[in-house]
Structure formats: C-alpha cells, structure tokens
Design a protein around this motif. Structure first.
Motif, short mmCIF file in Angstrom:
data_model
loop_
_atom_site.label_atom_id
_atom_site.label_comp_id
_atom_site.label_asym_id
_atom_site.label_seq_id
_atom_site.Cartn_x
_atom_site.Cartn_y
_atom_site.Cartn_z
N ASP A 21 6.47 -2.48 2.43
CA ASP A 21 5.74 -3.01 1.62
C ASP A 21 4.17 -2.92 1.59
O ASP A 21 3.71 -2.96 0.28
CB ASP A 21 6.05 -4.51 2.02
CG ASP A 21 5.10 -5.57 1.31
OD1 ASP A 21 5.68 -6.10 0.02
OD2 ASP A 21 3.99 -6.08 1.61
N GLY A 22 3.72 -2.25 2.53
CA GLY A 22 2.33 -1.94 2.51
C GLY A 22 1.35 -2.91 3.05
O GLY A 22 0.18 -2.89 3.02
N ILE A 23 1.87 -4.46 3.04
CA ILE A 23 0.84 -5.44 3.55
C ILE A 23 1.60 -6.16 4.80
O ILE A 23 1.07 -5.98 5.69
CB ILE A 23 0.68 -6.36 2.45
CG1 ILE A 23 -0.19 -5.77 1.45
CG2 ILE A 23 0.04 -7.88 3.08
CD1 ILE A 23 -1.70 -5.56 1.97
N ILE A 24 2.86 -6.64 4.52
CA ILE A 24 3.30 -7.48 5.59
C ILE A 24 3.89 -6.46 6.78
O ILE A 24 3.85 -7.04 7.88
CB ILE A 24 4.68 -8.22 5.11
CG1 ILE A 24 4.99 -9.51 6.20
CG2 ILE A 24 5.77 -7.36 4.69
CD1 ILE A 24 6.24 -10.32 5.44
N ASN A 25 4.08 -5.42 6.30
CA ASN A 25 4.47 -4.28 7.58
C ASN A 25 3.15 -4.14 8.50
O ASN A 25 3.58 -3.73 9.59
CB ASN A 25 5.31 -3.26 7.14
CG ASN A 25 4.62 -2.48 6.24
OD1 ASN A 25 3.87 -2.99 5.21
ND2 ASN A 25 4.60 -1.30 6.27
N SER B 223 0.65 3.84 -12.55
CA SER B 223 1.94 2.93 -12.85
C SER B 223 1.66 1.51 -12.31
O SER B 223 0.79 1.28 -11.28
CB SER B 223 3.09 3.51 -12.50
OG SER B 223 3.16 3.60 -10.94
N ASP B 224 2.48 0.62 -12.46
CA ASP B 224 2.48 -0.76 -12.07
C ASP B 224 2.89 -0.63 -10.51
O ASP B 224 2.16 -1.41 -9.96
CB ASP B 224 3.34 -1.61 -12.69
CG ASP B 224 2.82 -1.84 -14.17
OD1 ASP B 224 1.92 -1.72 -14.72
OD2 ASP B 224 3.90 -2.29 -15.14
N ASP C 186 0.10 -1.71 -7.58
CA ASP C 186 0.19 -2.88 -6.58
C ASP C 186 0.08 -2.17 -5.32
O ASP C 186 -0.65 -2.93 -4.65
CB ASP C 186 1.64 -3.24 -6.72
CG ASP C 186 2.29 -4.03 -5.67
OD1 ASP C 186 1.65 -5.30 -5.52
OD2 ASP C 186 3.01 -4.04 -4.86
N GLN C 187 0.21 -1.18 -5.01
CA GLN C 187 -0.19 -0.52 -3.58
C GLN C 187 -1.48 -0.26 -3.60
O GLN C 187 -2.10 -0.42 -2.52
CB GLN C 187 0.73 0.89 -3.51
CG GLN C 187 2.12 0.88 -3.54
CD GLN C 187 2.71 0.08 -2.31
OE1 GLN C 187 1.98 -0.07 -1.06
NE2 GLN C 187 3.55 -0.85 -2.25
N ILE C 188 -2.11 0.05 -4.61
CA ILE C 188 -3.72 0.06 -4.41
C ILE C 188 -4.48 -1.16 -4.24
O ILE C 188 -5.17 -1.27 -3.56
CB ILE C 188 -4.18 0.79 -5.86
CG1 ILE C 188 -3.78 2.16 -6.02
CG2 ILE C 188 -5.67 0.59 -5.93
CD1 ILE C 188 -4.14 2.81 -7.33
N LEU D 141 0.51 9.02 -3.23
CA LEU D 141 0.14 7.61 -2.65
C LEU D 141 0.17 7.79 -1.06
O LEU D 141 -0.88 6.97 -0.62
CB LEU D 141 1.30 6.58 -2.78
CG LEU D 141 1.22 5.21 -2.38
CD1 LEU D 141 0.06 4.33 -2.90
CD2 LEU D 141 2.45 4.37 -2.71
N ASP D 142 0.65 8.67 -0.32
CA ASP D 142 0.52 8.65 1.05
C ASP D 142 -0.90 9.14 1.22
O ASP D 142 -1.44 8.83 2.50
CB ASP D 142 1.56 9.66 1.66
CG ASP D 142 3.14 8.88 1.49
OD1 ASP D 142 3.20 7.67 1.70
OD2 ASP D 142 3.94 9.84 1.56
N THR D 143 -1.25 10.17 0.67
CA THR D 143 -2.56 10.66 0.90
C THR D 143 -3.70 9.62 0.58
O THR D 143 -4.59 9.46 1.28
CB THR D 143 -2.92 12.04 -0.18
OG1 THR D 143 -1.94 13.12 0.17
CG2 THR D 143 -4.19 12.53 0.23
N PHE D 144 -3.44 8.96 -0.51
CA PHE D 144 -4.65 7.83 -0.59
C PHE D 144 -4.46 6.86 0.46
O PHE D 144 -5.55 6.48 0.82
CB PHE D 144 -3.93 7.09 -2.18
CG PHE D 144 -4.76 5.74 -2.34
CD1 PHE D 144 -5.99 5.92 -2.83
CD2 PHE D 144 -4.30 4.54 -1.97
CE1 PHE D 144 -6.70 4.60 -3.07
CE2 PHE D 144 -4.81 3.42 -2.36
CZ PHE D 144 -6.16 3.49 -2.73
N ARG D 145 -3.19 6.40 1.03
CA ARG D 145 -3.38 5.39 2.04
C ARG D 145 -3.99 6.00 3.49
O ARG D 145 -4.86 5.16 4.13
CB ARG D 145 -1.86 4.99 2.49
CG ARG D 145 -1.23 4.12 1.33
CD ARG D 145 0.27 3.97 1.83
NE ARG D 145 0.81 2.98 1.15
CZ ARG D 145 2.30 2.76 0.99
NH1 ARG D 145 2.91 3.48 1.93
NH2 ARG D 145 2.93 1.95 0.21
N LYS D 146 -3.69 7.41 3.61
CA LYS D 146 -4.22 8.02 4.79
C LYS D 146 -5.80 7.89 4.63
O LYS D 146 -6.65 7.71 5.46
CB LYS D 146 -3.69 9.36 4.89
CG LYS D 146 -4.23 9.93 6.09
CD LYS D 146 -3.31 11.37 6.39
CE LYS D 146 -3.91 12.11 7.55
NZ LYS D 146 -3.32 13.46 7.94
#
Length: 456
Positions: free
Chosen positions: A115-119, A211-212, A216-218, A248-253
């Motif tokens: 999910d990126g938030i709840i986890n 993309s949508d 959402d992840q951003i 996305l993984d690079t962005f999160r990291k």
C-alpha cells in the motif's frame, strides 16, 4: 446536520456486501489491530456480527454503547479510526439525516504490504523486527514443481464459432462495482498537482509520464515525509531510469534518505491528530464563534517550538529560529500563547521568515504594552493590521477624496491611535459607515483570517 454528532437513540443502517473470511479475520487481527487498536477492531467485528445475525439492518447507537461499554465520544473516535484505514464508510442523507455504515473488507495481505502508507504505519507501530515476522506469516510459498508446464491455454480448447451466432452474447456483463469500492487507505492530495506538473516541465519532463497509480504513490510519499512540490519534482527527476520512466522504488528510497538527512536520521513518528470538538447543530451563532475562539486559543497555547514545527510542516526549525524563540520564552519570559501569536504574525508579514530585528522590535513593544495573554496578543495583532490597512487604503485613494473640510471631528479621529480609542467611538463610527468603510472592514477580516488560519 453535523455528521460527527451521534446520540444513543440515533438509528443507523448497516450495509455489508460479504461476510469476512477466516483469512481476512487474521489480517484484521494481526495487521490492522496494531495500528487502530483492539477496541476499534472490536467495533468492526461487532458491526459485522450484527449484520450477519440480524434480519433487520437498522440499529441504534445505544446498542453499540452497551455492547462495547464505551461512551459516545469514545465510540466516535473508534469509528474515525475505522474510516481512516478504509474499513468503514459513513453516509448521511440531507433530507432525513439518515446514517448508513458501509462496511468494507480488509485488504488482502499482498495489497496491504504494497500500500505504501498503512504498511509503513504498521512498521512504525511494531518495529521492523516484528514487522518482518508478521510479513512472513502472510507470504505464500510458491511450490517448486519439476518438469515443463504442458497445460493447454484457453484458446486451444475453446473457440468463438458458436458464440458468433449472436453478437449480443459477445458482451459479458461485469460484476457491479460500488462507486467507492476501492479498498485501503484514502488520502487527500498532499501537494499542489498543477504546481508539481509545472516544475516537472522545467526539468523537461512530460506530466503524462505520471500515471494515476504513480501519482497515488507520490502522494503517499509526500504525506509520509512532508515533502513540498519543489522537493517532489527534484526527487521524481532523480528517479528517472535509462528509458526516461520514473522508477518508483528509487523514488521511495531517495525520499526516505532525503527525509532522514533533513531530520538528522530521526525516524518518522506515528501520531494521532488532535481531537477538536465540533459545534452541535443546536448551537447559535454566538456560541459557535466562542467555540472556534476557544479552539484557536488551545491551538496557540502549545509549546512554541512545537508550534513552529507545525508552521513548517513538522520540520525542525533552523538554529537561528530556535534560538530566537527560546530568547522570547526564557529571556523575555513571554507566555507560550503570546510567543506563538507573535511568531505567526511575523511569519505572515515576512513571507515565512523570522527576521531577528523585527521580532525583537515587536517583542519590546508588546512588553511595554503589558501584553501578557494570548487574547491580548490577538487583539494587538488585529489592531495593528487594522491600522496598517487603513494607511494603505488612504494611499490608494484619489487626491480629490483626500481633501476633507478641516472639521474638528476629522482631525481628532486621525490623531487618535486605534488601540487608544474609547469604547464610545466605535458606536459613533458605526452610524456613519459608508461603502468605502465596509470595504475596509472586509479587507481587514481577510487579513485577520490569513494571520490566524490554521490547518485542519
């Protein structure tokens, strides 16, 4: 009707599409419970049980209060937690104030951990070691089978020859979906999307690359790490892969590393938003105003450093700002509320900065005027804004309108400062309000609203 107000005799309707499976109950117990607490889980299970056991879908809140052994305010707080994690949605009709509780099923384990938030909140609540242990409980091992898969695909067994006899049969009706059927955590947009797109264009990026799902992840990452549009644009640009797509993984990291760099390695903290009592529907306008004033005073009474962090989106103040606030509190012995009003005022008139000379000048003025309460500080700011607005309006007035007959009343009115006016003068001015005066008042209200505006 205020949707936050519930009473014991108020009825609600339960809407459940399917009962929970044993797997979903395990997910609720082991993954949701550490975040929302056992009482909120108990409320969710109680609502599911009521919907399963009873032929009627109408219940009163009194039943919930008795079964859960809680008060009205506590029940409301538990419901808010279920709403926040996407386990319940509340609907109210304007006609008859009818309440409906639509129960949603917990996310599947794979969706939960992606999910990126709840986890992330679960990880923060239980710690990384226990988080990994919980995660292992829900990882399904794929069986290792030797040999080559020779199973027939669908189109080698079935054909469309018979179906072509009726073109109507070609369109299969999908299962109906609820308009709010998305599971999981729902977030408001944490950044200005148009500004972000404009900044990305400066980097030579096309907004269509986002993309949508990626947006959402951003948005979740921006919420977690309190990132603004400029920071997001730079991190997105830095996360482009060799094909020009956002990894996305690079962005999160990189977002996590950037947050830790700004906060000197300090981890994210899980906090619940402060409870703010909503005015009840029966309150008259005067009581509602008093309620809002009380909430404002509570907000301004917090620790000045915490208040400064709030104004800076929970980021640590720079050393110069911290020293300035500590000087106001420790050396000048100004009350916390007075310091917060002063800081808020200076931030608004100085484009988000805290110039030391200006802060010291205002602090000295307020000390001489014996402004030692939050109420007095707010009144002083309002008077200052009013006087400043009056001067600005007079500068913009045409020259012909500035030539007044030299009557005693006009001269005396210009010489007396606003904060020294007697109680009788506002009554005299009120009788002679012109269209121009009303415009002044409206502009003054807007400035006051901007100064004392608070989020959330």
């Amino acid at each position: 009707m205020d949707t936050t107000i519930i009473k014991p005799n108020l009825q609600f309707e339960l809407c459940v599409t399917q009962m929970m499976t044993s797997e979903e109950l395990q997910i609720l117990t082991l993954l949701y419970q550490p975040i929302i607490g056992p009482q909120a889980v108990s409320l969710y299970i109680t609502l599911n049980t009521l919907a399963n056991k009873s032929s009627s879908s109408l219940f009163t809140h009194h039943l919930l209060l008795q079964v859960l052994n809680v008060g009205v305010e506590e029940l409301l707080a538990l419901r808010y937690k279920l709403e926040a994690v996407g386990l319940i949605q509340v609907y109210v009709t304007e006609e008859n104030h009818h309440l409906t509780y639509y129960l949603k099923k917990p996310m599947q384990s794979k969706a939960f951990f992606n999910d990126g938030i709840i986890n992330v909140f679960l990880n923060l609540k239980v710690g990384n070691s226990d988080y990994q242990q919980l995660k292992q409980l829900f990882i399904q091992d794929i069986p290792k089978i030797e040999g080559t898969n020779i199973s027939k695909p669908f189109n080698e067994v079935f054909d469309t020859t018979v179906l072509m006899q009726s073109s109507a049969n070609l369109e299969a009706s999908p299962l109906p979906q609820h308009p709010d059927g998305q599971r999981g955590v729902k977030l408001e947009l944490a950044f200005d999307q148009e500004l972000l797109f404009a900044l990305l264009k400066q980097f030579g990026m096309d907004e269509q690359l986002l993309s949508d799902k990626l947006l959402d992840q951003i948005n979740k990452t921006a919420f977690l790490y309190k990132l603004d549009e400029h920071e997001l644009a730079r991190l997105i640009f830095d996360a482009l892969d060799s094909d020009g797509f956002v990894n996305l993984d690079t962005f999160r990291k990189q977002a996590k590393q950037y947050f830790q760099f700004l906060n000197k390695g300090k981890p994210i903290e899980v906090v619940e938003m402060p409870k703010i009592n909503q005015p009840s529907p029966g309150m008259d306008e005067e009581k509602v105003i008093l309620s809002k004033e009380k909430q404002l005073l509570v907000h301004l009474s917090q620790n000045p450093l915490d208040f400064l962090r709030f104004k800076q989106h929970q980021k640590e103040p720079v050393p110069a700002d911290r020293q300035l606030v500590e000087w106001l509190v420790l050396d000048q012995m100004m009350p916390d509320g007075v310091v917060n009003v002063l800081v808020d005022y200076v931030l608004n008139i100085s484009d988000g900065r805290l110039p030391k000379q200006l802060v010291e000048k205002i602090a000295g003025e307020w000390q001489r005027k014996e402004i030692d309460t939050t109420e007095k500080a707010i009144a002083q700011v309002r008077a200052t804004l009013k006087a400043k607005q009056k001067r600005e309006l007079e500068k913009t007035m045409p020259a012909a309108k500035k030539v007044y007959p030299k009557t005693t009343r006009v001269v005396r009115q210009e010489q007396v400062p606003d904060w020294l006016k007697t109680a009788n003068q506002p009554k005299q001015e009120k009788k002679q309000l012109s269209e121009e005066d009303l415009q002044k008042i409206e502009r003054m209200k807007k400035l006051q609203s901007q100064l004392l505006n608070q989020k959330g």
